[in-house]
Motif scaffolding. Sequence first.
Motif, mmCIF file in Angstrom:
data_model
loop_
_atom_site.group_PDB
_atom_site.id
_atom_site.type_symbol
_atom_site.label_atom_id
_atom_site.label_comp_id
_atom_site.label_asym_id
_atom_site.label_seq_id
_atom_site.Cartn_x
_atom_site.Cartn_y
_atom_site.Cartn_z
ATOM 1 N N LEU A 13 0.830 -1.205 0.000
ATOM 2 C CA LEU A 13 0.000 0.000 0.000
ATOM 3 C C LEU A 13 0.863 1.252 0.000
ATOM 4 C CD1 LEU A 13 -2.954 -0.819 2.444
ATOM 5 C CD2 LEU A 13 -2.939 -0.863 -0.059
ATOM 6 N N PHE A 14 1.867 1.289 0.851
ATOM 7 C CA PHE A 14 2.725 2.476 0.914
ATOM 8 C C PHE A 14 3.406 2.716 -0.421
ATOM 9 C CE2 PHE A 14 6.290 5.138 1.977
ATOM 10 C CZ PHE A 14 5.824 5.956 2.992
ATOM 11 N N GLN A 15 3.919 1.660 -1.012
ATOM 12 C CA GLN A 15 4.633 1.810 -2.278
ATOM 13 C C GLN A 15 3.701 2.200 -3.416
ATOM 14 O OE1 GLN A 15 8.035 1.613 -3.021
ATOM 15 N NE2 GLN A 15 8.150 1.790 -0.784
ATOM 16 N N GLU A 16 2.515 1.582 -3.474
ATOM 17 C CA GLU A 16 1.614 1.829 -4.605
ATOM 18 C C GLU A 16 0.811 3.121 -4.433
ATOM 19 O OE1 GLU A 16 0.329 1.065 -8.362
ATOM 20 O OE2 GLU A 16 1.786 -0.118 -7.219
ATOM 21 N N VAL A 17 0.254 3.321 -3.235
ATOM 22 C CA VAL A 17 -0.616 4.483 -3.030
ATOM 23 C C VAL A 17 0.194 5.761 -2.879
ATOM 24 C CG1 VAL A 17 -2.336 5.522 -1.486
ATOM 25 C CG2 VAL A 17 -2.426 3.064 -1.981
ATOM 26 N N ARG A 18 1.270 5.709 -2.111
ATOM 27 C CA ARG A 18 2.029 6.935 -1.842
ATOM 28 C C ARG A 18 3.213 7.114 -2.784
ATOM 29 N NH1 ARG A 18 4.508 9.572 3.714
ATOM 30 N NH2 ARG A 18 6.342 10.490 2.726
ATOM 31 N N GLU A 19 4.102 6.132 -2.831
ATOM 32 C CA GLU A 19 5.366 6.316 -3.540
ATOM 33 C C GLU A 19 5.186 6.386 -5.060
ATOM 34 O OE1 GLU A 19 8.749 6.414 -1.558
ATOM 35 O OE2 GLU A 19 6.932 7.352 -0.784
ATOM 36 N N ARG A 20 4.377 5.491 -5.627
ATOM 37 C CA ARG A 20 4.262 5.440 -7.089
ATOM 38 C C ARG A 20 3.214 6.421 -7.625
ATOM 39 N NH1 ARG A 20 4.593 -0.404 -6.208
ATOM 40 N NH2 ARG A 20 6.735 -1.064 -6.616
ATOM 41 N N ARG A 21 2.078 6.540 -6.897
ATOM 42 C CA ARG A 21 0.976 7.339 -7.448
ATOM 43 C C ARG A 21 0.765 8.670 -6.723
ATOM 44 N NH1 ARG A 21 -3.577 3.260 -9.794
ATOM 45 N NH2 ARG A 21 -2.356 1.332 -9.820
ATOM 46 N N GLY A 22 1.364 8.857 -5.577
ATOM 47 C CA GLY A 22 1.213 10.113 -4.854
ATOM 48 C C GLY A 22 -0.220 10.433 -4.474
ATOM 49 N N LEU A 23 -1.003 9.416 -4.145
ATOM 50 C CA LEU A 23 -2.426 9.617 -3.860
ATOM 51 C C LEU A 23 -2.711 9.941 -2.394
ATOM 52 C CD1 LEU A 23 -3.965 6.694 -5.967
ATOM 53 C CD2 LEU A 23 -3.975 9.136 -6.516
ATOM 54 N N ALA A 24 -1.782 9.633 -1.492
ATOM 55 C CA ALA A 24 -2.037 9.827 -0.067
ATOM 56 C C ALA A 24 -0.724 10.000 0.667
ATOM 57 C CB ALA A 24 -2.810 8.636 0.503
ATOM 58 N N TYR A 25 -0.794 10.638 1.823
ATOM 59 C CA TYR A 25 0.382 10.745 2.692
ATOM 60 C C TYR A 25 0.464 9.536 3.614
ATOM 61 C CZ TYR A 25 3.458 12.377 6.418
ATOM 62 O OH TYR A 25 4.462 12.477 7.333
ATOM 63 N N SER A 26 -0.679 9.124 4.177
ATOM 64 C CA SER A 26 -0.714 7.998 5.120
ATOM 65 C C SER A 26 -1.616 6.904 4.572
ATOM 66 C CB SER A 26 -1.237 8.474 6.488
ATOM 67 O OG SER A 26 -1.349 7.391 7.383
#
Length: 432
Positions: free
Chosen positions: A298-311
């Motif tokens: 989740l951290f890698q896909e949601v935040r790192e790759r797509r920039g969709l969320a901070y947490s």
Amino acid sequence: MRVSIGPDTAGVLNSDTGTTVTRSVLPCGVRVLTEQMPGVRSATIGYWIAVGSRHEADHQHGSTHFLEHLLFKGTAKRSALDIAAAFDAVGGDSNALTGKESTCYYARVLDADLPMAVEVLTDMVTSAVIDPAELEVERGVILEELAMAEDDPADVVQERFAEQVLDGHPLGRPIGGTPEEISAATRDDVVDHYHRWYRPEELVITAAGGLEHDAVCRLVAQALDGSRWDVSAASSPAALRSARQQQIPVRSGVEQISKPVEQAQVILGGRGLAASDPDRYALSLLHAILGGGMSSRLFQEVRERRGLAYSTFSFSAGYTDAGYYGLYAGCLPSKVDKVIGVLEEQLQRMAAEPVSAEELARAKGQLRGGTVLGMEETSSRMNRLGTAELVRGEFVDISETLAEVDSVTAADVQRVASRLLTGPLATTIVAP
């Protein structure tokens, strides 16, 4: 080492960490469990009552949490200031925790101050006055606490999600009650709840740190003799509650709570596993891989790759006979639909294909390190004893826990993911 600690069992267990775990049942039915930790100069002691918000009668919702506050407000022997000053004077900490299935009053002190902690906590639990004037003061404090939680969208989404996935069940109710319930609570309601549950056979005392088991038992027995409880009659401990898993309905689909916030709060999930389910170790690894750290999917896909969320992370809550799980993210309201799609995609992927050997090894290392490091604290060991007695009915040594984690395979993780997805999915959103 895995040893049953049911109502008729007592004994001493030597753990691989060099500590000694001992369990005794006093004649009045009070259970005392300790873990002696050589070389430690502090101790944490907890007084557990196996009553939480799920056990409240219809007219007593919020009473368990109300009592958590009121037991610090004075006894026949001590005022609220006396209780606070007793721990402040020795540099100790005291607090309490209300859950959905238990309440714990605890203190952490130097080993030399353990007799004081036993005396004060026993007095609080057995001899609370529940003064009408103090009750009114605390009613205001609790209403402020509930208002504070309602102003925190992260708290709101967690509460509403629990209501959605445990639809109509007492486990889905908020632990603290609602403002309406607290405003309507009477002293008789709270006192009746107190006398119903706060009894010798319901009390479990757990302690860990620089202590001796027999000395703790003597301190407890002496404090009980001077309390308001009648401990002269022989009694057996209350039975372990049924662990038969319940089939609780889920309100599937999307439910949105409208609040004027800058960031939307999203949880996607469903019914999970009970606390004693044999698959709980595989579930822990699933969460470590899916949403347990900066290397998680989740951290890698949601935040790192797509920039969709901070947490973003995943979690589970397990109770005696039920449980639930969720995948969380906080994002801009305009990104909610994309975030929900990614959360569901990653959850489905866990069930569709085995995790890699690298991911599984990293997750096992994460759990292994977290488990062992957590056991460095006396409070963690005290809590583990309470869970063993009240929830699982057995004590599991750290080495056995690590062995269970190490035995989990990629196929086990995939199977548990599929098991979670057999039930309906629910989505809770807090957003404008």
